[in-house]
Scaffold this motif. Structure first.
Motif, mmCIF file in Angstrom:
data_model
loop_
_atom_site.group_PDB
_atom_site.id
_atom_site.type_symbol
_atom_site.label_atom_id
_atom_site.label_comp_id
_atom_site.label_asym_id
_atom_site.label_seq_id
_atom_site.Cartn_x
_atom_site.Cartn_y
_atom_site.Cartn_z
ATOM 1 N N GLN B 10 57.255 -61.895 8.043
ATOM 2 C CA GLN B 10 56.249 -62.285 9.026
ATOM 3 C C GLN B 10 54.998 -61.426 8.876
ATOM 4 O O GLN B 10 54.103 -61.462 9.707
ATOM 5 N N GLY B 11 54.937 -60.625 7.816
ATOM 6 C CA GLY B 11 53.776 -59.778 7.623
ATOM 7 C C GLY B 11 53.729 -58.639 8.618
ATOM 8 O O GLY B 11 52.671 -58.159 8.982
ATOM 9 N N GLY B 20 58.552 -51.795 19.410
ATOM 10 C CA GLY B 20 57.818 -52.510 20.453
ATOM 11 C C GLY B 20 58.693 -53.506 21.188
ATOM 12 O O GLY B 20 58.707 -53.552 22.415
ATOM 13 N N TRP B 21 59.472 -54.302 20.415
ATOM 14 C CA TRP B 21 60.356 -55.289 21.045
ATOM 15 C C TRP B 21 61.417 -54.596 21.888
ATOM 16 O O TRP B 21 61.774 -55.063 22.965
ATOM 17 N N ARG B 22 61.933 -53.451 21.356
ATOM 18 C CA ARG B 22 62.971 -52.718 22.084
ATOM 19 C C ARG B 22 62.423 -52.247 23.436
ATOM 20 O O ARG B 22 63.069 -52.395 24.466
ATOM 21 N N ALA B 73 54.138 -54.437 19.706
ATOM 22 C CA ALA B 73 54.814 -55.269 18.699
ATOM 23 C C ALA B 73 53.835 -56.288 18.130
ATOM 24 O O ALA B 73 53.761 -56.482 16.910
ATOM 25 N N ILE B 74 53.056 -56.915 18.997
ATOM 26 C CA ILE B 74 52.122 -57.952 18.532
ATOM 27 C C ILE B 74 51.038 -57.353 17.635
ATOM 28 O O ILE B 74 50.588 -57.993 16.685
ATOM 29 N N ARG B 75 50.665 -56.110 17.918
ATOM 30 C CA ARG B 75 49.625 -55.470 17.105
ATOM 31 C C ARG B 75 50.102 -55.144 15.694
ATOM 32 O O ARG B 75 49.297 -54.807 14.836
ATOM 33 N N THR B 76 51.416 -55.209 15.458
ATOM 34 C CA THR B 76 51.904 -54.985 14.094
ATOM 35 C C THR B 76 51.864 -56.271 13.270
ATOM 36 O O THR B 76 52.112 -56.242 12.075
ATOM 37 N N PHE B 77 51.571 -57.406 13.921
ATOM 38 C CA PHE B 77 51.518 -58.674 13.206
ATOM 39 C C PHE B 77 50.255 -58.730 12.355
ATOM 40 O O PHE B 77 49.275 -58.051 12.649
#
Lengths: 85, 140
Positions: B10-11, B20-22, B73-77
């Protein structure tokens, strides 16, 4: 925006996943750029140019109509393989 | 040559994303636990105003902490994934606004039962589950 990403990737025999890994993006992002559903940011465009050792103009083609694109594509090809070489 | 950060399909950078998800999941679990504990064990009639405010805000501190994890988490996308998540989020807010305004008119004009404000968040979440795959499809 038109681009030559698919052709350049095929020339190097890279899969979309392989190119995605080199660029640090998802395979979906590479696919979206190739199918011209998404135009990359300037930093990512520079990253793509660096991966292929080409200029941005040799990969991404300016213009919105077919005539512009044809002229732009010709210029891009000349940059990759200059005429007479 | 500079070593490349490991990127999944997912890059994303898995470690930062997983962290982040945790944080997001733990934040939501703690939120639910606090809400349930307050509902079961706190005698509201004996609360001072200050303690009442503290207890009312307590679950939200866990929820906000969890949401910060979601943002991390979203910022790692990669940039396209972030765009997809943003577009889907805006669409779900639009859907929620349309539904809540429509229901508000039904309440006023037809006397439909009053709904709690607490339905708004689940509505945003539910519509997000629909808008996310729809937005993703636009780029496939």
């Amino acid at each position: 925006m038109k681009n030559r990403l698919r052709v350049l990737r095929a020339e190097r025999r890279w899969s979309q996943a392989e190119l995605a890994e080199r660029l640090g993006v998802s395979r979906q992002t590479v696919n979206a750029i190739e199918t011209e559903r998404y135009d990359p940011s300037l930093p990512l465009a520079f990253g793509i140019a660096r991966v292929f050792s080409l200029s941005i103009e040799a990969i991404f083609l300016e213009g919105t109509n077919d005539a512009d694109n044809a002229a732009s594509e010709t210029r891009a090809r000349e940059k990759v393989a200059p005429a007479g070489s | 040559m500079e070593p490349k950060a490991r990127i999944d399909n997912q890059g994303q950078k898995p470690t930062a994303r997983a962290r982040g998800w945790r944080q997001f999941i733990i934040g939501l679990i703690v939120y639910v636990v606090i809400v349930l504990a307050e509902g079961l064990f706190v005698d509201r009639s004996g609360l001072t105003p200050v303690l009442g405010v503290v207890l009312a805000l307590l679950p939200m501190t866990a929820a906000v902490w969890g949401m910060l994890g979601w943002l991390d988490a979203i910022r790692t996308f990669d940039e396209l994934q972030q765009k997809i998540f943003s577009e889907a989020g805006l669409m779900s807010l639009g859907v929620t606004a349309a539904v809540t305004f429509t229901y508000g008119f039904l309440e006023t004009l037809l006397g439909a039962p009053r709904l709690s404000m607490f339905v708004v968040w689940p509505l945003i979440a539910a519509s997000y589950l629909v808008t996310l795959p729809l937005t993703r499809r636009r780029y496939e």
